[in-house]
Design a protein around this motif. Structure first.
Motif, PDB file in Angstrom:
ATOM      1  N   LEU A 184      -4.596  -5.551  -1.740  1.00 16.40           N
ATOM      2  CA  LEU A 184      -5.061  -4.182  -2.381  1.00 16.40           C
ATOM      3  C   LEU A 184      -6.293  -4.302  -3.013  1.00 16.40           C
ATOM      4  N   LEU A 185      -6.509  -5.361  -3.656  1.00 18.19           N
ATOM      5  CA  LEU A 185      -7.856  -5.722  -4.305  1.00 18.19           C
ATOM      6  C   LEU A 185      -8.847  -5.690  -3.418  1.00 18.19           C
ATOM      7  N   ALA A 186      -8.920  -6.307  -2.067  1.00 20.62           N
ATOM      8  CA  ALA A 186      -9.752  -6.265  -1.021  1.00 20.62           C
ATOM      9  C   ALA A 186     -10.146  -4.989  -0.354  1.00 20.62           C
ATOM     10  N   ASP A 187      -8.989  -4.135  -0.103  1.00 22.79           N
ATOM     11  CA  ASP A 187      -9.199  -2.953   0.562  1.00 22.79           C
ATOM     12  C   ASP A 187      -8.695  -1.591  -0.221  1.00 22.79           C
ATOM     13  N   PRO A 188      -9.881  -1.023  -0.794  1.00 22.85           N
ATOM     14  CA  PRO A 188      -9.421   0.045  -1.834  1.00 22.85           C
ATOM     15  C   PRO A 188      -8.444   1.124  -0.924  1.00 22.85           C
ATOM     16  N   THR A 189      -8.445   1.245   0.299  1.00 25.66           N
ATOM     17  CA  THR A 189      -7.632   2.203   0.964  1.00 25.66           C
ATOM     18  C   THR A 189      -6.313   1.645   1.381  1.00 25.66           C
ATOM     19  N   TYR A 190      -5.930   0.587   1.127  1.00 25.76           N
ATOM     20  CA  TYR A 190      -4.562  -0.224   1.276  1.00 25.76           C
ATOM     21  C   TYR A 190      -3.558   0.249   0.427  1.00 25.76           C
ATOM     22  N   VAL A 191      -2.348   0.728   1.015  1.00 29.48           N
ATOM     23  CA  VAL A 191      -1.211   1.076   0.427  1.00 29.48           C
ATOM     24  C   VAL A 191       0.104   0.198   0.684  1.00 29.48           C
ATOM     25  N   SER A 192       0.583  -0.255  -0.412  1.00 32.39           N
ATOM     26  CA  SER A 192       1.398  -1.554  -0.065  1.00 32.39           C
ATOM     27  C   SER A 192       2.832  -0.996  -0.312  1.00 32.39           C
ATOM     28  N   GLU A 193       3.879  -0.718   0.556  1.00 31.15           N
ATOM     29  CA  GLU A 193       5.173  -0.432   0.092  1.00 31.15           C
ATOM     30  C   GLU A 193       6.135  -1.623  -0.593  1.00 31.15           C
ATOM     31  N   ALA A 194       5.728  -2.621   0.122  1.00 31.24           N
ATOM     32  CA  ALA A 194       6.274  -4.051  -0.457  1.00 31.24           C
ATOM     33  C   ALA A 194       5.880  -4.258  -2.099  1.00 31.24           C
ATOM     34  N   TYR A 195       4.548  -3.848  -2.217  1.00 32.33           N
ATOM     35  CA  TYR A 195       4.238  -4.147  -3.612  1.00 32.33           C
ATOM     36  C   TYR A 195       4.922  -3.344  -4.664  1.00 32.33           C
TER      37      TYR A 195
END
Length: 296
Positions: A184-195
């Motif tokens: 999430l910190l490395a890629d501002p477009t990333y979305v994590s369901e697990a998180y």
């Protein structure tokens, strides 16, 4: 027997609704420059009473709902939809003209906001909010982290997203969420369901997730309230929150609890382990905020 003709008839209203939704979204974006940013955010915590609080706030005559009408309490902009841009975010809120009409009708200042419990937990949300809305006010409900974790698990279990029992889910959490915060910190477009879904234990380390907010906003912009106090005395808590947001007092006819999942049934050994685990985190939180929590 369902015929092709029947299916077409059923599909037509759905298609019409989708087309209407798309038109309203586009209209909101076209008029984004007429839609002020929100005055306040309810940023957490998950399973801490944010749904109930948001329902109470919407009953105040000077708090308009999000736009369009199907939006319930959040745009998820500062975590999931940040890449859509500011105009898209503004499209969710009423226009200046609508707010002015509301103020004339009710004789007071209107206040606009949203409630998104993932904002408090997302590692980039505080910086994003501070850059776009440095004067915003944040309401933070904090629930006993042991009870919060179990309620979170029960929600996922009820939704069919959690096949493991509570103890097994806690044990699996490190592997399930490994590297997600870093992504999430490395890629501002990333979305994590697990998180979002499986961070039962991690979300209860409240101070870790509040430090970015405390670093970026004056303490006067942050209101912290124990969820247990909110549930035990909702009228007084509601009055305090209204005053903090800048709204005139308003008494609700009833303070119903929404989206409730009682925590009965937790294994005693699991509860004891979590109590021990959270003790130093709770003490650090109470010291940092200068507050006393019954569970700290």
């Amino acid at each position: 027997m369902v015929t092709v003709k029947d299916r077409i008839k059923r599909a037509a209203p759905r298609q019409a609704r989708e087309q209407l939704r798309e038109l309203l979204v586009k209209y909101g974006e076209r008029t984004a420059d007429q839609r002020p940013l929100p005055d306040f955010l309810v940023i957490g915590t998950k399973r801490g009473g944010t749904t109930s609080l948001w329902r109470y706030l919407l009953q105040h005559p000077l708090v308009p709902p999000l736009f369009p009408a199907w939006n319930t309490k959040t745009s998820h902009y500062f975590e999931e939809n940040f890449g859509r841009g500011e105009a898209w975010y503004r499209s969710h809120f009423p226009t200046r003209r609508q707010r002015a009409a509301l103020e004339r009708r009710h004789g007071g200042p209107s206040k606009v906001g949203e409630a998104a419990p993932l904002y408090m937990f997302h590692p980039l949300a505080a910086a994003r909010v501070a850059a776009l809305m440095p004067q915003a006010r944040m309401v933070v409900l904090l629930r006993d982290p042991v009870e919060r974790a179990y309620s979170h698990w029960k929600e996922r279990r009820t939704e069919g997203k959690e096949p493991l029992d509570f103890a097994a889910a806690l044990a699996a959490e490190p592997d399930r969420t490994a590297g997600e915060r870093e992504r999430l910190l490395a890629d501002p477009t990333y979305v994590s369901e697990a998180y979002d879904w499986y961070t039962y234990r991690e979300r209860g380390r409240y101070l870790d997730h509040l430090e970015p907010w405390l670093d970026r906003f004056d303490r006067s912009q942050l209101l912290f309230l124990a969820s247990e106090t909110f549930y035990r005395d909702p009228a007084a808590s509601y009055a305090k929150i209204l005053d903090f947001i800048g709204l005139p007092p308003y008494q609700l006819p009833a303070y119903d609890v929404f989206n409730d999942r009682p925590s009965r049934g937790m294994d005693d050994a699991v509860r004891a382990e979590l109590r021990s685990y959270y003790r130093p985190h709770n003490e650090a939180l109470a010291d940092r905020l200068g507050m006393t929590f019954a569970w700290s």
